[in-house]
Structures are given as C-alpha cells and as structure tokens.
Design a protein around this motif. Sequence first.
Motif, mmCIF file in Angstrom:
data_model
loop_
_atom_site.group_PDB
_atom_site.id
_atom_site.type_symbol
_atom_site.label_atom_id
_atom_site.label_comp_id
_atom_site.label_asym_id
_atom_site.label_seq_id
_atom_site.Cartn_x
_atom_site.Cartn_y
_atom_site.Cartn_z
ATOM 1 N N LEU A 402 0.817 -1.216 0.000
ATOM 2 C CA LEU A 402 0.000 0.000 0.000
ATOM 3 C C LEU A 402 0.855 1.272 0.000
ATOM 4 N N PRO A 403 1.904 1.388 0.819
ATOM 5 C CA PRO A 403 2.704 2.635 0.777
ATOM 6 C C PRO A 403 3.469 2.825 -0.525
ATOM 7 N N ARG A 404 3.762 1.735 -1.259
ATOM 8 C CA ARG A 404 4.550 1.846 -2.479
ATOM 9 C C ARG A 404 3.681 1.955 -3.734
ATOM 10 N N LEU A 405 2.369 1.916 -3.561
ATOM 11 C CA LEU A 405 1.492 1.985 -4.723
ATOM 12 C C LEU A 405 1.654 3.289 -5.501
ATOM 13 N N PRO A 406 1.749 4.463 -4.860
ATOM 14 C CA PRO A 406 1.987 5.692 -5.642
ATOM 15 C C PRO A 406 3.268 5.641 -6.464
ATOM 16 N N LEU A 609 6.833 -4.138 -12.897
ATOM 17 C CA LEU A 609 7.481 -4.187 -11.587
ATOM 18 C C LEU A 609 8.999 -4.302 -11.720
ATOM 19 N N ALA A 610 9.453 -5.017 -12.753
ATOM 20 C CA ALA A 610 10.895 -5.128 -12.948
ATOM 21 C C ALA A 610 11.510 -3.761 -13.268
ATOM 22 N N ARG A 611 10.793 -2.945 -14.034
ATOM 23 C CA ARG A 611 11.300 -1.597 -14.339
ATOM 24 C C ARG A 611 11.222 -0.690 -13.125
ATOM 25 N N ALA A 612 10.133 -0.809 -12.351
ATOM 26 C CA ALA A 612 9.970 0.067 -11.186
ATOM 27 C C ALA A 612 10.974 -0.265 -10.084
ATOM 28 N N ALA A 613 11.393 -1.541 -9.988
ATOM 29 C CA ALA A 613 12.395 -1.973 -9.004
ATOM 30 C C ALA A 613 11.979 -1.599 -7.586
ATOM 31 N N LEU A 614 10.720 -1.888 -7.238
ATOM 32 C CA LEU A 614 10.245 -1.606 -5.889
ATOM 33 C C LEU A 614 10.720 -2.690 -4.923
ATOM 34 N N THR A 615 11.059 -2.291 -3.707
ATOM 35 C CA THR A 615 11.521 -3.240 -2.693
ATOM 36 C C THR A 615 10.803 -2.968 -1.384
ATOM 37 N N ASN A 616 10.783 -3.993 -0.514
ATOM 38 C CA ASN A 616 10.223 -3.814 0.816
ATOM 39 C C ASN A 616 11.305 -3.343 1.782
ATOM 40 N N GLN A 617 10.999 -3.346 3.066
ATOM 41 C CA GLN A 617 11.951 -2.822 4.057
ATOM 42 C C GLN A 617 13.206 -3.675 4.168
ATOM 43 N N THR A 618 13.120 -4.943 3.786
ATOM 44 C CA THR A 618 14.292 -5.820 3.851
ATOM 45 C C THR A 618 15.083 -5.802 2.547
ATOM 46 N N GLY A 619 14.640 -5.013 1.558
ATOM 47 C CA GLY A 619 15.352 -4.945 0.299
ATOM 48 C C GLY A 619 14.936 -5.981 -0.715
ATOM 49 N N GLN A 620 13.914 -6.790 -0.391
ATOM 50 C CA GLN A 620 13.441 -7.808 -1.321
ATOM 51 C C GLN A 620 12.483 -7.183 -2.340
ATOM 52 N N PRO A 621 12.513 -7.654 -3.594
ATOM 53 C CA PRO A 621 11.614 -7.088 -4.611
ATOM 54 C C PRO A 621 10.144 -7.296 -4.252
ATOM 55 N N LEU A 622 9.346 -6.292 -4.508
ATOM 56 C CA LEU A 622 7.908 -6.381 -4.278
ATOM 57 C C LEU A 622 7.227 -6.881 -5.543
ATOM 58 N N TYR A 624 3.461 -7.535 -7.170
ATOM 59 C CA TYR A 624 2.019 -7.296 -7.063
ATOM 60 C C TYR A 624 1.287 -8.317 -7.929
ATOM 61 N N THR A 625 0.205 -8.856 -7.406
ATOM 62 C CA THR A 625 -0.723 -9.663 -8.194
ATOM 63 C C THR A 625 -2.009 -8.866 -8.382
ATOM 64 N N PRO A 626 -2.850 -9.212 -9.339
ATOM 65 C CA PRO A 626 -4.116 -8.481 -9.492
ATOM 66 C C PRO A 626 -4.946 -8.473 -8.215
ATOM 67 N N HIS A 627 -4.879 -9.554 -7.428
ATOM 68 C CA HIS A 627 -5.676 -9.582 -6.207
ATOM 69 C C HIS A 627 -5.097 -8.671 -5.135
ATOM 70 N N ASP A 628 -3.807 -8.350 -5.205
ATOM 71 C CA ASP A 628 -3.240 -7.378 -4.262
ATOM 72 C C ASP A 628 -3.903 -6.016 -4.417
ATOM 73 N N PHE A 629 -4.188 -5.605 -5.644
ATOM 74 C CA PHE A 629 -4.865 -4.326 -5.862
ATOM 75 C C PHE A 629 -6.278 -4.358 -5.265
ATOM 76 N N ARG A 630 -6.901 -5.505 -5.278
ATOM 77 C CA ARG A 630 -8.237 -5.634 -4.694
ATOM 78 C C ARG A 630 -8.183 -5.447 -3.182
ATOM 79 N N ARG A 631 -7.192 -6.040 -2.546
ATOM 80 C CA ARG A 631 -7.055 -5.890 -1.096
ATOM 81 C C ARG A 631 -6.664 -4.456 -0.730
ATOM 82 N N VAL A 632 -5.794 -3.857 -1.533
ATOM 83 C CA VAL A 632 -5.408 -2.465 -1.280
ATOM 84 C C VAL A 632 -6.619 -1.552 -1.423
ATOM 85 N N PHE A 633 -7.444 -1.795 -2.446
ATOM 86 C CA PHE A 633 -8.656 -0.995 -2.654
ATOM 87 C C PHE A 633 -9.569 -1.077 -1.432
#
Length: 808
Positions: A402-406, A609-622, A624-633
């Motif tokens: 959720l914090p990395r969605l923007p 996602l590979a281009r965005a290179a988003l990571t979590n707090q431990t540095g692991q790649p984030l 997203y699945t389509p259902h993740d957007f549903r839970r975030v919504f």
Amino acid sequence: MTTTTTRAHFAAASDAATGSETGPATPPEHRTGPFDGMAAAAILDTLPQLSTWPSPLTKRSRAKAARWRRGASRILDWLATYPGDGWQQRWLAAGADVSTEWIDTVTNGFGRIEPTRREVTTEGLSALLLKRVLSPSYEFLQNYRSSGLHRYAKQEFGAELFEQVARAGHVRGMVASQLSAAENCLVKISFHTGHHPVDLTAEDLLAYHAWGKDIAGGVPAGLYAAWDLLRDVGVLAERLPLHRTLARGPLSPAAMVDRHNVQCRPVRDLLVRYLNERRPSLDYSSLASLASQLVGAFWADIERHHPVIDTIHLPAEVAEAWKHRVKVISREGKQPVPRENWPSVMATVRSFHLDIAEWALEDPSWAAWAVPSPVRRSDTGGFTKVKKKTQAKMHQRVRERLPRLPDLVEATEQHHADQQRLLACAQATPIGTSFTQTGRQYRRISREEHRARRLLHYRPTMVLTEDVSTGEHFDVTRDEDDAFWAWAIIETLRHTGVRLEELLELTHLALVSYRLPDTDEIVPLLQIVPSKGNEERLLLVGPELASVLATIITRLRGDNDGTVPLVARYDPHELVTGPALPHLFQRRIGWRRTVMSTNMVYQLLNDTLARAALTNQTGQPLRYTPHDFRRVFATEAVTGGLPAHIAAWLLGHASITTTETYLAVFQEDLIRSYRAFLDKRRGVRLAEEYREPTDEEWREFQQHFHARKLELGDCARPYRTPCQHEHSCLRCPMLRVSPRQRGRLIEIIHNLTDRIAEARINGWLGEVQGLQTSLTKAQEKLASLDRSIARGRSAGGPGNLGMPIITG
C-alpha cells in the motif's frame, strides 16, 4: 457452431489423418483423382486443358509446353515401373509421397531414359498435380518447396477467390508474408484433399492442424490466418477463430474421474455419481477442484498404495497412512513438497462421506456407501490455523504494498509517456535515419534488418528501432502497446477493486450512466459481471477511472474505424467461449484481435514491476498480483471512512466477514460496531428491505447527489452513508477535486506550509503533526489531479465513454 460439434469434427478429422486405435484409417475416396485409371498417353493429351498451360501463340510458350509434357511423361513412365491398380497406388508404392529424392532419380535418368534438367521434371510434376492426377501427402508438400507450383495453383483454382482472400487480408491488416503463408496453406490443403478452395470445409483445415501437431511437431504456418480469411470470404461458416475452436471444452464428471485412471469400477461409478449430484450447485472450476481433491488426492492415492482395496470403508491403518501422505505432494523424480491446502482435502473427504450418509436417509440407493468417514472432526482442526496464517500473510502483503502503490503508479505512467514520445519520434524519422530521445541515440530500421525471426505483433504500421550504442533492436510499436495496457490494467484494478476475471470480462456495454432530472448531471456507473458468487453490482465511476476508461475506448476506436471491435473471450475457468462483445481489455496481435489472457496480464505486471524496481523494508523485490490491488482498494476505502458493509457490496462479497479478511488495517471495535449496525438494521427493517421506494425516498436519493457539492469538487461517499471525517474533506479519500479548483488547492498547500512553519517556531508539536497530515493529503490530491489533467491533454481532450443514459 457449438463447442461440442467442433470437437467432434476435430476428432473425426484427426482419425482420418492419423488412423484409429485399431489401425490405419482407410484413405478417403477423394485421394484418388479422376484420371487414376487412365493411360499415360491419354493423361498427357488432357494436360493442355489446364488454364495455366503455356499458350501456343509464341515460340517460347510452345517450348515451355513441350517441357511440361516431357516432364510429365517421364514421371508417368517412372511410376509405371511400380505395382498398383492406378497412378495413386503406384505413387505410394514408389515412396514418392514421403520424400522428394525421387525427383533427382527421374531427372538423372532411369532405365533407358536420357538425363534431363531438373526444371523439366518439376514442371511436369506441377502439371500432374494441377490436373489432379496425383494426390500428394502433407509430408510431400512440406518438403517440396516450389513457388511456381503455388503461383500456378492460385490461377488454376480461381484467381477471383484468391483476390477476395487478399482483400480480406488487407482489411485485417496482414502483411505480405502472412498473406502469402495463408494462401500457400490453402493450396496445400486443396492439393491434398482434392477439394477446390471454395469447397474446403472446417474438417479439412482441422485435419491439417492435427497432422501438423502429431507429425510435423507444430501448427502449419499460415493455418490460423487461412481459417480467418476463409471465414471472412464466406467459405467457412464457423463463428470462432481456429485457436478458439480448438480450445478445450468443459469435461464431464465422468471424464474428470477417468483422468485419474481409477481401477475399481464400483468406486469409480460412485465418484461420478457424487460429482453429478454436486454439479448443479457448483460452477465448473469449483467442480473441477472438487474432483481433483476427491479423486486425485484421495482415492487415486489410496489405489496407488493399496491396490486391493475396493471400498471407501477404509481400515484404520490405511486411513492413517493416507492422512500422513496427503500433507505432502510427491512427484516421481522430485523431492516431496508440503501441500499447503491439505486441510481442504481433509474437509472435502469428510464432506463426501457425510453427504452420502445424509442422502441415504432419503434415497436408499446411497445406503451401501454410507460408511464412517476416515477423517474425524479433529483432523480438520488445522484448517482454522491455516486460514489464520493465510490471512496474516495477506495482511502483511497489503502493509508492504500500500505505501509503495503511488511509486508504482508514477513509474508506470512515466514509462508509458516515454514510450509514447519514442514512438512519435521514430514515426517521424525515415528508415535508416538516426534520432535522439531521452539522451539515447536510435536509428530507425526496417523489418528486414530486425533480428527477430518472428514478430508476433506484425502490423502494417510497425516501427522498429536500433540503439546505436548497444546495437539492441526494439519493436517500438509493441513496447508502447505493452506500456499502455500495463498502465490501463493497474489503473483500473486500483480504482475498482475488481477480480482479474471480472477485469477481463469488462465490455463497453458495462458503462452506463444515470442522468439527474433536476440538474442533468450525468453519474457514470460501471456494471460488473459476476465471476464469483453470482452477485452482479454497479460501481460509481470517479473522474480518474472515467479518464482511464475513456482513454481505453478512444484507443480501441481509433484502431477500428471509430467503433470498439467485437471479440469473443475464452473463459479458462469454465472452458467455454462467449459471444463476440466489445471487450475493453483486448489487444491486436498480428492480424487478430483477442481478449487478454491471465498470463498476458501477469506478464505485463511483472515487466512493469521489474522496471519500477520496488523493494520492501528488507530490500526484497515487491511483486504485485491483481488480487493485491483488490485488497489495497478495500483497505484504502474502509480506513478512509467507507462503511464495511458498503465495501463488501462494492467488492461483491456475500458476507462482511469475507471483506474483513481483506482489510490489513482495521480496528476491532469498528468491526464490532458495524456488525451491531447490521444486526440492528436486519432486525428493524427486514420486512421493508425489498419494497418499492416512495416518492419521498426517491427525492432524497436524488438530493444526495446535490449534497455532494463541495468547495474543491465533489464528495464520492455512497448514498445514505454519513461523513466519517466530520467534513475534514482535505484528508478524506472520497474527495474528488475539480480541475477548476487547482489554484485553490495550491493556495491551501501554501497556507498549510506557512502554518507548519509557524507552529514549529512556537513549539506546537501536536499542531505540526496534524497540519503535516493535511499537507501530505493535499499534495497527494494535487499530484492525482495533475496526472488526470495531463492524461486528458495527451488524449486530445476528454474522451467519449459512449454510455447509455438512464433518465430520472
């Protein structure tokens, strides 16, 4: 044509091409030509009747005719040395149908015949094939590559038909190589079957497809295009393209059971009967899952380890051994892996026995199988623990994403904008000329220079470039198309919270609007076709979502003469193909338009996602699945003040409990309060829930849309829901800022900045914290508003959704 009929045709064509299980199939009658029993001299006399036979008006043409006759005579003389009642049997006996080596034998001379040029032999062979004296196999036609034969065949079979095929190919946007492959495919089928191209049937093309898959190891080149072109010119009456015609249809319960090779016939019949009994209350995917667990994970495993058992009344030691094995998945040659859904398998087996015991009370025919269940109630106790672990894992995914969605949204929009500019520059640059874009130097190249052997997105307007510094080649047209659809998928998912299947089922017909009678204001609505639970629903379309949908519709219309193309979608869950509809998430691949598959959606998301290179707090790649957007919504909506029962309705959940499992950040007391509210409403208004609204209630509903007018724009809170933020609209996610109020929003941001500076000087730390929250929300709304304005400018102004309007 229905799916069942098509599969029957395909099976019949396959049997005709490869033979049945009992032996080779009898060659069809049309494999023997009308001249099969005629003498060689008589055949040579009929060859000049060909429309492609060289004209006798010039000396060169007469010499060419003599070569054709001489070559045909040499081939017939060679075939006459082999046994057979006709020329086709002699052709098969000579082995000429499986290779082309014999052409050199005839050319170099055999017996007392003098050697000649290979050209003479091949021209004579062309004459015999065109005259239908010989019916070649697909193996021979694949090995015998002669452009002259195909050219003569198009003229002999009717130039008018191939002209119609060519026009249909140009309408579909086929390039020359695709059209040529389709025409050559039609020629080969006509030679093999003996049918004129206008008389070809679906079975002829399906048999060629079966030969390619079984013998040649792949689909023959041009077959898909040939099928579509014959549909376009009216030769085939098939409703669906070939790849949809061949798509696997739904299996019967008997077929589901037989896939697992159950040996005990009485138990096999019991399992089939049980699935048939459950079938009316389940959709196909749920029925297939039930069969997989009950037959594959349970009974097939029992038979594999205890082949002598012929009853579902299992001994205690057999049941205990199975309950230990079901917790892991064992594959031959691989290490066992834990089975995550083993409690579900346990529950399925227990339900199987309990259902039979219950049915036996009403129908004695079930009584023989009413035996104690090998799964006790205590064995399924781990199911609750597994569900809690799964729920905790889902919540953690939302907290991380959720914090990395923007950031993901910004990266997606930036990449699409870059690809748009690169495509525009490349289109304006002549082939062979270099240009610079985003600090990199490119050179536009032609198709012949492109290193890829096969371009799946071939189209007449394809633009190809080369990076001058690295030498890497790019299909800019496809890259821009990928970037656009990745952006469209992410935007639609995050603004609607729909499931992936519901996203792919969206059509232009799903957009409707309600016009308020007093102000003529149009309220856009999006109809969601139920993919689960059979709960159809309407979603209010906000400005950002409306802009996204308008951009999609404009793109589809611009590539199809102002209308959204009609495309049939194959449902991979129900295994059926639906009617042709104006689907919104469709793409043009080559000459075909197809609704995106789930694999294509995941591929676009993963590339983004590979281009965005988003990571979590431990540095692991984030990821997203389509259902993740549903839970975030769901999480954003409820934490922003939307009542949980309204969120459940928006998500299509039958129970608010299901919605609660989607919410990563949700206070327990708020859950209890909403449950109490629901219980009270059900108890007080149960009899009035489904009555017709009164005039006063209808006026109140209409006034709701007037009361949503705010200083900065509109409030999007649902009907009959109170304001959860005490009219602190700047922080509320339901505020939709109007573009006309952008200047006012900037003034508010400046004012908040000044107030924060003043509060820090005076040491008002609590005030700083509250003002900082308001400032962050204001900046987010400004960024969202700017993206919406920029999107409208890039699309050339506001798009037309083309929605039907429901008047008051």
